[in-house]
Motif scaffolding. Structure first.
Motif, mmCIF file in Angstrom:
data_model
loop_
_atom_site.group_PDB
_atom_site.id
_atom_site.type_symbol
_atom_site.label_atom_id
_atom_site.label_comp_id
_atom_site.label_asym_id
_atom_site.label_seq_id
_atom_site.Cartn_x
_atom_site.Cartn_y
_atom_site.Cartn_z
ATOM 1 N N GLN A 1 -4.753 0.145 -13.834
ATOM 2 C CA GLN A 1 -4.640 -0.969 -12.896
ATOM 3 C C GLN A 1 -3.562 -1.947 -13.351
ATOM 4 O OE1 GLN A 1 -8.476 -2.725 -11.816
ATOM 5 N NE2 GLN A 1 -7.515 -4.707 -12.095
ATOM 6 N N GLU B 1 -9.099 3.554 -16.257
ATOM 7 C CA GLU B 1 -8.783 3.008 -14.931
ATOM 8 C C GLU B 1 -8.340 1.552 -15.029
ATOM 9 O OE1 GLU B 1 -11.524 4.377 -11.974
ATOM 10 O OE2 GLU B 1 -11.122 2.639 -10.701
ATOM 11 N N MET C 1 -10.275 7.116 -7.157
ATOM 12 C CA MET C 1 -9.626 6.143 -8.031
ATOM 13 C C MET C 1 -8.483 5.423 -7.306
ATOM 14 S SD MET C 1 -8.167 6.442 -11.912
ATOM 15 C CE MET C 1 -6.449 6.816 -11.627
ATOM 16 N N GLN C 2 -7.765 6.168 -6.498
ATOM 17 C CA GLN C 2 -6.643 5.560 -5.784
ATOM 18 C C GLN C 2 -7.121 4.388 -4.917
ATOM 19 O OE1 GLN C 2 -4.227 8.331 -3.612
ATOM 20 N NE2 GLN C 2 -3.092 6.731 -2.570
ATOM 21 N N TYR D 1 -3.098 8.622 -16.186
ATOM 22 C CA TYR D 1 -4.550 8.662 -16.393
ATOM 23 C C TYR D 1 -4.892 9.550 -17.592
ATOM 24 C CZ TYR D 1 -9.499 9.541 -15.620
ATOM 25 O OH TYR D 1 -10.851 9.660 -15.793
ATOM 26 N N ALA E 1 0.046 8.863 -11.269
ATOM 27 C CA ALA E 1 -1.337 8.536 -11.652
ATOM 28 C C ALA E 1 -1.953 9.598 -12.555
ATOM 29 C CB ALA E 1 -2.192 8.339 -10.405
ATOM 30 N N PHE F 1 2.445 1.618 -3.355
ATOM 31 C CA PHE F 1 1.448 2.027 -4.343
ATOM 32 C C PHE F 1 1.103 3.507 -4.181
ATOM 33 C CE2 PHE F 1 -3.095 2.860 -5.088
ATOM 34 C CZ PHE F 1 -3.119 2.716 -6.470
ATOM 35 N N ARG G 1 -9.920 2.663 -5.242
ATOM 36 C CA ARG G 1 -10.428 1.557 -6.070
ATOM 37 C C ARG G 1 -9.270 0.766 -6.674
ATOM 38 N NH1 ARG G 1 -13.764 5.674 -8.062
ATOM 39 N NH2 ARG G 1 -12.549 5.764 -9.977
ATOM 40 N N LEU G 2 -8.301 1.503 -7.178
ATOM 41 C CA LEU G 2 -7.177 0.827 -7.817
ATOM 42 C C LEU G 2 -6.440 -0.074 -6.831
ATOM 43 C CD1 LEU G 2 -5.275 3.282 -10.207
ATOM 44 C CD2 LEU G 2 -6.577 1.250 -10.789
ATOM 45 N N PHE G 3 -6.207 0.452 -5.646
ATOM 46 C CA PHE G 3 -5.454 -0.367 -4.689
ATOM 47 C C PHE G 3 -6.227 -1.626 -4.312
ATOM 48 C CE2 PHE G 3 -4.072 -1.746 -0.487
ATOM 49 C CZ PHE G 3 -2.764 -2.066 -0.819
ATOM 50 N N ASP H 1 -10.804 10.809 -10.582
ATOM 51 C CA ASP H 1 -11.626 11.266 -9.457
ATOM 52 C C ASP H 1 -10.939 10.935 -8.133
ATOM 53 O OD1 ASP H 1 -12.560 8.712 -8.266
ATOM 54 O OD2 ASP H 1 -13.502 8.437 -10.219
ATOM 55 N N LYS I 1 0.828 -1.202 0.000
ATOM 56 C CA LYS I 1 0.000 0.000 0.000
ATOM 57 C C LYS I 1 0.867 1.258 0.000
ATOM 58 C CE LYS I 1 -4.089 1.985 2.064
ATOM 59 N NZ LYS I 1 -5.000 2.035 3.191
ATOM 60 N N TYR J 1 1.523 6.222 -6.964
ATOM 61 C CA TYR J 1 0.270 6.835 -7.436
ATOM 62 C C TYR J 1 0.394 8.353 -7.431
ATOM 63 C CZ TYR J 1 -4.735 7.707 -7.944
ATOM 64 O OH TYR J 1 -5.950 8.153 -8.400
ATOM 65 N N LYS K 1 -13.676 17.777 -16.486
ATOM 66 C CA LYS K 1 -14.159 19.001 -15.855
ATOM 67 C C LYS K 1 -13.886 20.199 -16.756
ATOM 68 C CE LYS K 1 -13.217 16.963 -11.353
ATOM 69 N NZ LYS K 1 -12.242 16.854 -10.267
#
Lengths: 171, 330
Positions: free
Chosen positions: A46, A42, B19-20, A28, A24, A16, B22-24, B16, A13, A20, A101
């Motif tokens: 992953q 997404e 996402m972090q 993304y 990310a 990650f 959910r991804l983990f 969003d 974790k 991230y 957005k």
């Protein structure tokens, strides 16, 4: 460290989370502009993070790691597009507005047109215009020749110019 | 449209807030299932090749699921020393066996894309998906050289060897919980300044401290239970000993790399990536792929008894853009 012992999941974790934060957003953006929707972007991310966390080479520095991630993301997106046969999906058919957005119609239209670009132009356009990479940096990152980068930039620009002609005139 | 418009537009594309999370959740659950499925995986392929599917044995065959019988098993002399070169292509799930010295690899196929003005847009279908490695017994060194293309090598065995002999890291400082908050690379400069300022004088001999830019990315070091115990500083010199990819930092092409078989492996020794040079096609876009200058890969294997076997392979493309590998006669 809680009680002096951390589980593998905690290690995972924390690794990650660190990665991230660093990558990310960029990855993304690239993935989103391949698919035009958050769900596939997404899914791609992953797989990219799984590869990074479990199956990546050792990196010289952050730039090396970032370049590797960009290539892996690009390849993953291409593979997914091939597999799902959604290459022909028109940007207009996707409710891109639901996922971004954008503060104006122009911004939304620009995103739609970047999504609609042929795959090979997208990454170079994003790296060059959004992340201010030079041609040679893109060449090194994607491991393609300078001439291929220039060609892709030129063609990508031309397509965007045609498709966004109305805004061109406004500018 | 101005470049800034493009920037602002792309800026509005962002993940969003959840996402972090959910991804983990997905990543941690997927990893468990991946581990299960790998238990029965017989073929030892390196981490970078775990997705490699197509295996082509050159020289003599590697048993495959189809019925074809591969070539001569005694190509390299009768002294018992022989090796196989394996080629891996990453995308297709089919496998083929080889019955001859010339191999066409249909899954490693390139194509040209032209725009409506007849200008070459790109060459698709290549990248980090052509690997080759060596299998064989009693191998001490494997040296790869190519002439016109580029090689990529990540020598994990050498790195492991250097680590085991305390030669890889210049120094190791204790791990700090604060590094959990971000990537270690972000903290590396701070860590270096702490070292400079005497924070770790008991651990680090500052007289041996190199300038900051002479260090590669610092690495977290784990104990056998997977807990972080230290941060290792790796000199660029040591990093470069174990890694060469496409071009060196001074722009020199990577065209030679030697692997030492520290752990007496018999399969997948020294996987390297082959990056072909397509500048010829960009100069003459309408030229057939078959006219691309060939590349010669030389594989020189030194066995434990000192015997050296060398074999050359001609790498080219046929008119359809398929990779053709031809074993050059001794």
């Amino acid at each position: 460290m809680k009680g002096g012992i951390r589980t593998n999941n905690e290690n995972l974790k924390s690794k990650f989370e660190a990665k991230y934060k660093l990558y990310a957003d960029m990855l993304y953006k690239i993935a989103f502009l391949y698919f035009g929707n958050s769900y596939d972007a997404e899914d791609a991310l992953q797989e990219v993070f799984i590869k990074l966390l479990y199956n990546s080479p050792s990196f010289k520095d952050l730039n090396h790691e970032k370049a590797w991630l960009i290539r892996v993301t690009q390849n993953k997106c291409r593979d997914m597009l091939k597999a799902s046969r959604c290459k022909d999906t028109s940007a207009d058919e996707i409710a891109i507005a639901d996922f971004v957005k954008a503060s104006s119609d122009m911004q939304l239209d620009i995103i739609k047109q970047v999504v609609a670009l042929p795959e090979k132009y997208k990454t170079v356009i994003i790296l060059y215009y959004y992340y201010d990479y030079s041609v040679s940096e893109i060449s090194q990152t994607l491991k393609i020749s300078n001439s291929a980068v220039k060609m892709r930039l030129k063609r990508g620009r031309e397509i965007l110019k045609i498709e966004l002609e109305d805004y061109e005139n406004e500018a | 449209m101005k470049p800034e418009d493009l920037k602002y537009s792309i800026n509005s594309v962002e993940p969003d807030d959840y996402m972090q999370t959910r991804l983990f959740a997905e990543i941690s659950s997927k990893k468990k299932s991946k581990n299960k499925s790998r238990k029965g995986f017989k073929i030892a392929i390196s981490a970078v090749l775990c997705c490699a599917i197509l295996i082509v044995g050159l020289g003599f065959g590697i048993p495959k699921s189809n019925d074809k019988v591969t070539g001569d098993v005694d190509l390299y002399g009768s002294d018992g020393n022989m090796f196989i070169i394996n080629v891996y292509a990453a995308e297709n799930k089919e496998s083929i066996s080889i019955t001859d010295h010339t191999v066409t690899v249909p899954d490693w196929k390139i194509s040209k894309e032209f725009d409506e003005n007849g200008e070459l847009d790109s060459i698709d279908g290549y990248g980090e998906n052509c690997f080759f490695s060596i299998s064989g017994e009693n191998i001490k060194y494997v040296k790869y050289t190519c002439e016109t293309a580029y090689l990529g090598a990540s020598d994990e065995d050498y790195k492991k060897y250097l680590i085991e002999n305390n030669e890889y890291y210049d120094f190791i400082v204790p791990y700090s919980e604060e590094y959990r908050l971000s990537d270690l690379s972000v903290f590396q400069e701070l860590l270096y300044s702490r070292i400079e300022n005497g924070y770790y004088d008991e651990i680090v001999d500052k007289s041996k401290l190199k300038p900051y830019e002479k260090y590669s990315a610092a690495e977290i070091i784990y104990d056998e239970n997977g807990n972080e115990i230290g941060v290792g500083f790796v000199s660029m010199e040591n990093y470069d000993k174990c890694n060469a990819d496409f071009v060196y930092s001074d722009g020199t092409p990577v065209r030679e790399y030697t692997f030492e078989n520290y752990y007496d492996k018999t399969e997948n020794i020294g996987p390297v990536i082959w990056y072909p040079d397509f500048s010829f096609i960009f100069e003459k876009p309408k030229t057939s792929f078959s006219k691309i200058p060939h590349d010669t890969i030389t594989v020189e294997v030194t066995f434990n008894d000192g015997t050296v076997k060398k074999q050359q392979y001609d790498f080219s493309f046929n008119k359809n853009g398929e990779l053709v590998i031809d074993r050059i006669a001794d």
